[in-house]
Design a protein around this motif. Structure first.
Motif, PDB file in Angstrom:
ATOM      1  N   THR A  29       0.834  -1.207   0.000  1.00 30.91           N
ATOM      2  CA  THR A  29       0.000   0.000   0.000  1.00 30.91           C
ATOM      3  C   THR A  29       0.867   1.256   0.000  1.00 30.91           C
ATOM      4  N   ASN A  69       0.751   5.613  -1.816  1.00 28.40           N
ATOM      5  CA  ASN A  69       0.889   6.388  -3.055  1.00 28.40           C
ATOM      6  C   ASN A  69       2.340   6.489  -3.504  1.00 28.40           C
ATOM      7  N   GLN A 118       9.133   8.936  -4.664  1.00 25.74           N
ATOM      8  CA  GLN A 118       8.665   7.559  -4.768  1.00 25.74           C
ATOM      9  C   GLN A 118       9.728   6.576  -4.290  1.00 25.74           C
ATOM     10  N   ARG A 176      -3.491   2.105  -3.649  1.00 23.43           N
ATOM     11  CA  ARG A 176      -3.222   3.523  -3.408  1.00 23.43           C
ATOM     12  C   ARG A 176      -3.904   3.970  -2.122  1.00 23.43           C
ATOM     13  N   ASP A 177      -3.542   5.146  -1.657  1.00 24.62           N
ATOM     14  CA  ASP A 177      -4.102   5.654  -0.404  1.00 24.62           C
ATOM     15  C   ASP A 177      -5.485   6.256  -0.636  1.00 24.62           C
ATOM     16  N   ASP A 178      -6.372   5.432  -1.175  1.00 25.85           N
ATOM     17  CA  ASP A 178      -7.772   5.838  -1.264  1.00 25.85           C
ATOM     18  C   ASP A 178      -8.643   4.631  -0.971  1.00 25.85           C
ATOM     19  N   SER A 223      -9.517   1.895  -3.868  1.00 23.08           N
ATOM     20  CA  SER A 223      -8.393   1.079  -4.322  1.00 23.08           C
ATOM     21  C   SER A 223      -8.071  -0.012  -3.304  1.00 23.08           C
ATOM     22  N   ARG A 280      -4.393   8.876   5.894  1.00 22.81           N
ATOM     23  CA  ARG A 280      -4.499   8.029   4.716  1.00 22.81           C
ATOM     24  C   ARG A 280      -4.498   6.533   5.067  1.00 22.81           C
TER      25      ARG A 280
END
Length: 400
Positions: A188, A190, A203, A230-232, A235, A261
């Motif tokens: 996990t 972003n 990154q 991703r941090d949502d 996802s 997040r």
């Protein structure tokens, strides 16, 4: 469950042991058995060898016919035939007779010894013998290697090439083994990207996905890497649901602490139940343990050393249980290379490298990739201990 209502490690292990997962057994071909774990004891269904056989090239004889043989008065026996490996002999030796025989060939009826051809002379249809033979000379008796009904391998044995060869030697084409647990692996963040992708500022390449997946495989499980969430919410939720659908266990790295997040805990609570969110250990305090549709899900820390330490402490025992390998924990006692300070009241697991008889602490912090890469395993510092002195004996638990 309240965030970070920490529990002792022992309580976490009890929760994991209570999960509704039991070892399952399947039958696989010997071709597919390498690396698998036996689910039952194995005994030999046959004698090996299954017949009395020659261990040298030479002449099958009745030993008593040679008892009077000597250099000055050799014995002459008539050669009445030949037997090669794979033949089914129809010959029966009578007094004064012999048969030429190849290594591995079955002895003819009446024979009880084989004299190798280098020790005799052949003259026409006779063999000339210069010294006495004794019964069983040059012979491996039926069942001398492996008697029928003898124990070959024990339940829980991991099958290497020697074990599969042994099973093949006694005629097994299939074997009952513990089914490999399927483990979904999800990274996990972003900032996390897959190796092979162009690295942009801010990154990092994913290490946990590779490390966890291969740690699962090394233990004997089947790892399925589902990618990077991703941090949502959508996802992460989507990948968790995919993991629950296709696998027995779901492992996530990162997203377990209390940041805005970090959604793992709330999604597990939505889809199932969070059993534990916080363990009284360092590193790895914010670890999450839950159940979704009866399947365990673990939210491991994002730092590599914390992630793999908690995998070793929490997930590996469950995998070993499902694979019938509960007693396989690699530990060794060493002497601490130098003094270590710890925080009183916090149970710490410190990565170490083994150098000869010493355990060398690695103090770069769990966020450093090389803290994990350089480490062979870790030592435990109890919560009531503030200092471990140089030279003190410690027990190292190996990674993997």
């Amino acid at each position: 469950m309240a965030f970070l209502k920490v529990v002792p490690l022992e309580e976490a292990l009890k929760v994991i042991d209570s999960f509704p997962l039991k070892p399952e057994i399947e039958e696989v071909s010997l071709e597919e058995a390498l690396g698998r774990v036996l689910a039952e004891d194995v005994v030999s269904p046959i004698d090996v060898p299954p017949f009395d056989r020659a261990t040298v090239d030479g002449y099958a004889i009745r030993a008593e016919d040679t008892f009077m043989a000597s250099e000055s008065e050799p014995v002459r026996l008539k050669v009445i035939g030949e037997i090669n490996a794979g033949d089914t002999p129809t010959i029966e030796l009578k007094p004064g007779e012999s048969v030429y025989i190849s290594t591995g060939a079955p002895l003819p009826k009446g024979a009880d010894a084989v004299i190798q051809f280098e020790d005799v002379d052949r003259e026409g249809d006779e063999v000339v013998i210069y010294k006495p033979a004794y019964p069983s000379l040059g012979v491996m008796k039926r069942g001398a290697d492996i008697p029928k009904g003898s124990s070959l391998l024990e339940k829980g044995t991991r099958l290497g090439f020697k074990e599969t060869a042994l099973l093949s030697a006694v005629g097994f084409s299939k074997v009952r083994v513990f089914r490999k647990p399927k483990v979904a692996v999800i990274s996990t963040g972003n900032e996390v990207i897959l190796p092979g992708t162009e690295l942009k500022y801010g990154q990092i390449y994913d290490i946990n996905g590779r490390a966890i997946a291969d740690a699962v495989r090394e233990l004997g499980g089947e790892a399925i890497f589902l990618g990077i969430a991703r941090d949502d919410r959508e996802s992460l939720r989507e990948l968790i649901l995919r993991g629950v659908e296709c696998c027995d266990i779901v492992l996530l790295s990162g997203g377990a602490s209390g940041g805005i997040r970090d959604l793992t805990s709330s999604i597990i609570e939505e889809l199932g139940e969070v059993k534990i969110h916080g363990i009284a250990i360092q590193p790895g305090k914010p670890t999450i343990i839950g159940l979704i549709n009866g399947k365990p899900i673990f939210g491991l820390p994002g730092y590599p050393t914390s992630c793999l330490t908690n995998f070793t402490l929490l997930v590996a025992p469950l995998l070993r249980k499902l694979l019938g390998r509960e007693n396989e924990v690699r530990k060794v006692k060493k002497r601490l290379a130098h003094k270590v300070f710890s925080v009183k009241g916090r149970r710490q697991f410190l990565p170490v490298r083994i150098e000869g008889e010493k355990a060398v602490p690695i103090l770069k912090g769990s966020g450093a990739v090389t803290s994990f890469i350089d480490a062979d395993g870790f030592i435990e510092v109890p919560e009531n201990v503030e200092i471990l002195e140089a030279g003190e004996e410690v027990e190292v638990t190996f990674f993997g």
